[in-house]
Design an enzyme around this catalytic site. Structure first.
Site, PDB file in Angstrom:
ATOM      1  N   ASP A 220      -6.525   5.158  -4.501  1.00 30.73           N
ATOM      2  CA  ASP A 220      -6.358   3.892  -3.448  1.00 30.73           C
ATOM      3  C   ASP A 220      -5.423   3.170  -4.152  1.00 30.73           C
ATOM      4  OD1 ASP A 220      -6.525   1.874  -1.753  1.00 30.73           O
ATOM      5  OD2 ASP A 220      -8.942   1.889  -1.824  1.00 30.73           O
TER       6      ASP A 220
ATOM      7  N   LYS B 117     -15.658  -5.338  -6.609  1.00 32.91           N
ATOM      8  CA  LYS B 117     -17.290  -5.395  -6.659  1.00 32.91           C
ATOM      9  C   LYS B 117     -17.778  -4.670  -7.754  1.00 32.91           C
ATOM     10  CE  LYS B 117     -17.662  -4.869  -1.909  1.00 32.91           C
ATOM     11  NZ  LYS B 117     -16.597  -5.560  -1.440  1.00 32.91           N
TER      12      LYS B 117
ATOM     13  N   ASP C 280       0.821  -1.297   0.061  1.00 36.69           N
ATOM     14  CA  ASP C 280       0.247   0.069   0.122  1.00 36.69           C
ATOM     15  C   ASP C 280       0.759   1.229   0.111  1.00 36.69           C
ATOM     16  OD1 ASP C 280      -3.022  -0.918   1.285  1.00 36.69           O
ATOM     17  OD2 ASP C 280      -1.353  -2.294   1.469  1.00 36.69           O
TER      18      ASP C 280
ATOM     19  N   LEU D 210      -4.024   0.397  -3.193  1.00 37.30           N
ATOM     20  CA  LEU D 210      -4.234  -1.017  -2.988  1.00 37.30           C
ATOM     21  C   LEU D 210      -5.672  -1.148  -2.486  1.00 37.30           C
ATOM     22  CD1 LEU D 210      -1.737  -3.867  -1.712  1.00 37.30           C
ATOM     23  CD2 LEU D 210      -4.108  -4.083  -1.753  1.00 37.30           C
ATOM     24  N   ASP D 211      -6.662  -1.384  -3.173  1.00 39.81           N
ATOM     25  CA  ASP D 211      -8.082  -1.800  -2.591  1.00 39.81           C
ATOM     26  C   ASP D 211      -8.033  -3.225  -2.524  1.00 39.81           C
ATOM     27  OD1 ASP D 211     -10.527  -1.112  -1.748  1.00 39.81           O
ATOM     28  OD2 ASP D 211     -11.223  -1.768  -3.688  1.00 39.81           O
TER      29      ASP D 211
ATOM     30  N   HIS E 147     -16.491  -6.536   6.316  1.00 38.13           N
ATOM     31  CA  HIS E 147     -16.892  -5.495   7.155  1.00 38.13           C
ATOM     32  C   HIS E 147     -18.630  -5.370   7.087  1.00 38.13           C
ATOM     33  CE1 HIS E 147     -12.827  -3.927   5.378  1.00 38.13           C
ATOM     34  NE2 HIS E 147     -12.816  -3.601   6.758  1.00 38.13           N
TER      35      HIS E 147
ATOM     36  N   ASP F 137     -12.115   4.810  -2.482  1.00 37.23           N
ATOM     37  CA  ASP F 137     -12.643   3.420  -2.697  1.00 37.23           C
ATOM     38  C   ASP F 137     -13.463   3.548  -4.141  1.00 37.23           C
ATOM     39  OD1 ASP F 137     -11.428   1.835  -0.696  1.00 37.23           O
ATOM     40  OD2 ASP F 137     -12.656   3.012   0.712  1.00 37.23           O
TER      41      ASP F 137
ATOM     42  N   THR G  70      -6.905  -4.752   0.548  1.00 39.27           N
ATOM     43  CA  THR G  70      -5.837  -5.073   1.588  1.00 39.27           C
ATOM     44  C   THR G  70      -5.828  -6.441   2.527  1.00 39.27           C
ATOM     45  OG1 THR G  70      -4.986  -2.636   1.700  1.00 39.27           O
ATOM     46  CG2 THR G  70      -3.972  -4.332   3.151  1.00 39.27           C
TER      47      THR G  70
HETATM   48  P1  AMP Z   1     -15.075  -4.106   1.683  1.00 45.16           P
HETATM   49  O1  AMP Z   1     -16.078  -4.265   0.851  1.00 45.16           O
HETATM   50  O2  AMP Z   1     -15.193  -4.589   3.037  1.00 45.16           O
HETATM   51  O3  AMP Z   1     -13.715  -4.883   0.905  1.00 45.16           O
HETATM   52  O4  AMP Z   1     -14.393  -2.584   1.466  1.00 45.16           O
HETATM   53  C1  AMP Z   1     -14.078  -1.812   0.440  1.00 45.16           C
HETATM   54  C2  AMP Z   1     -13.215  -0.864   0.913  1.00 45.16           C
HETATM   55  O5  AMP Z   1     -13.859  -0.244   1.958  1.00 45.16           O
HETATM   56  C3  AMP Z   1     -11.965  -1.270   1.248  1.00 45.16           C
HETATM   57  O6  AMP Z   1     -10.896  -0.356   1.030  1.00 45.16           O
HETATM   58  C4  AMP Z   1     -12.076  -1.284   2.679  1.00 45.16           C
HETATM   59  O7  AMP Z   1     -10.921  -1.285   3.578  1.00 45.16           O
HETATM   60  C5  AMP Z   1     -12.984  -0.239   3.010  1.00 45.16           C
HETATM   61  N1  AMP Z   1     -13.859  -0.324   4.304  1.00 45.16           N
HETATM   62  C6  AMP Z   1     -15.164  -0.882   4.223  1.00 45.16           C
HETATM   63  N2  AMP Z   1     -15.560  -1.273   5.493  1.00 45.16           N
HETATM   64  C7  AMP Z   1     -14.488  -0.708   6.471  1.00 45.16           C
HETATM   65  C8  AMP Z   1     -14.456  -0.476   7.907  1.00 45.16           C
HETATM   66  N3  AMP Z   1     -15.332  -0.685   8.526  1.00 45.16           N
HETATM   67  N4  AMP Z   1     -13.486  -0.019   8.455  1.00 45.16           N
HETATM   68  C9  AMP Z   1     -12.318   0.430   7.521  1.00 45.16           C
HETATM   69  N5  AMP Z   1     -12.404   0.357   5.992  1.00 45.16           N
HETATM   70  C10 AMP Z   1     -13.548  -0.243   5.500  1.00 45.16           C
HETATM   71 MG    MG Z   2     -10.002   0.679  -0.427  1.00 45.77          MG
HETATM   72 MG    MG Z   3      -6.460   0.589  -0.026  1.00 46.95          MG
END
Ligand code: AMP
Ligand code: MG
Ligand code: MG
Length: 312
Positions: free
Chosen positions: A120, A226, A54, A122-123, A200, A249, A125
């Protein structure tokens, strides 16, 4: 018209440069994984990680963009590390990738001072550290007037389960200006597939999913990944009723999706703003559909208590 001359519109130069820079960031991400020293650091909580990939990828992206476009406002996910050495790579402005976009007429005179770039590096992580490599993307989103107008989604590990295929690919999109790097496919008509977070979740997240009555739910990592599922016709909607996503993001995925005929808003159906001074957090969630016309129907199915739970 050469992309290297100042006569080419800024947006064309910015998209072509960002494609090259995202490819380089992808190489950095693969190199860190190959070396195996991820240097994991917890950020806001145990499920919010940062790795050496990252940090190094962001340094390369922001350093390269800032050098070529000094007046653009660039906002990256990771903390600045001013003492870091340069990434040891220089963008070759005389050899930019060819990008068959047409700059929308109202953006032909766009100036650097009017542009905000959301990075971003690295999405996905969490997924990267767990070896779910196809969930990882590099996101460079371009906004002006608070709107996402262009974006790059780079998949460093595209084809990694396909030995012999070329590793990695880069998708670019400009709203009303074209899209390249993949052939967009429409999702199937006979069922409804929703994609959402895998790491999450919350009761609000799950209530929203249940309310839209999906036939299938794909729980995968990363906002970029996604939206790739929407572009590939593998899902109809991305539903995330949580304040967890940030502007870096969503900016690039939103622009690419909208270039492809989809739409992204917050969970209430309101536009996500991308001005330089907005809060980074998308506190009112994310709702995106592959087909723009399907968005309002799904938006109306989100329960009021879910919408009320997500305050701006
Ligand atoms: P995800 O769909 O959970 O992979 O999240 C998509 C993006 O949003 C990624 O970059 C995650 O790090 C960020 N993200 C989503 N929910 C959270 C959370 N509760 N805390 C920190 N980052 C989050
Ligand atoms: Mg991200
Ligand atoms: Mg990231």
């Amino acid at each position: 018209m050469s992309l290297t001359t100042q006569a080419a519109p800024l947006l064309n130069r910015l998209i072509a440069s960002s494609v090259a820079i995202a490819n380089q960031a992808g190489k950095i991400i693969r190199d860190v994984m190959k070396k195996g020293e991820l240097g994991i650091v917890e950020k806001e909580h145990a499920n919010d990680l940062q790795t050496e990939a990252d940090r190094a990828a962001q340094q390369c992206i922001i350093g390269s963009l800032a050098k070529q476009f000094p007046k653009i406002k660039i906002i990256g996910e990771e903390e600045d590390e001013p003492e870091r050495e340069s990434c040891g790579w220089t963008l070759d402005v005389n050899n930019l990738p060819s990008v068959a976009m047409s700059c929308p007429p109202h953006l032909l005179a766009l100036k650097e001072e009017e542009v905000v770039v959301w990075v971003d590096p690295l999405d996905g992580t969490s997924e990267y550290t767990q070896g779910l490599l196809d969930h990882v993307t590099v996101l460079i989103g371009i906004a002006t007037g608070g709107k996402a107008i262009g974006g790059i989604i780079h998949q460093p590990y595209y084809n990694y389960k396909n030995p012999g295929g070329e590793l990695g690919r880069t998708i670019w999109g400009v709203v009303d200006g074209g899209l390249g790097g993949l052939v967009v496919a429409k999702p199937p008509k006979e069922k409804m597939i929703v994609t959402t977070t895998r790491s999450h979740s919350s009761s609000t997240v799950n209530d929203a999913i249940a309310a839209v009555k999906p036939d299938e739910v794909l729980r995968v990592g990363g906002a970029g990944h996604k939206v790739m599922l929407l572009l590939e016709g593998l899902a109809h909607a991305y539903v995330f009723a949580s304040p967890g996503c940030k502007k870096w993001d969503t900016c690039a995925p939103q622009a690419v999706l909208e270039a492809a005929g989809g739409i992204m808003t917050d969970i209430k159906g309101e536009q996500i703003p991308y001005h330089a001074n907005v809060p980074h957090r998308n506190s009112t969630g994310v709702l995106a559909t592959a087909i723009a016309d399907e968005h309002s129907k799904i938006s109306q199915m989100i329960p009021q208590h879910v919408k009320d739970n997500l305050k701006a």
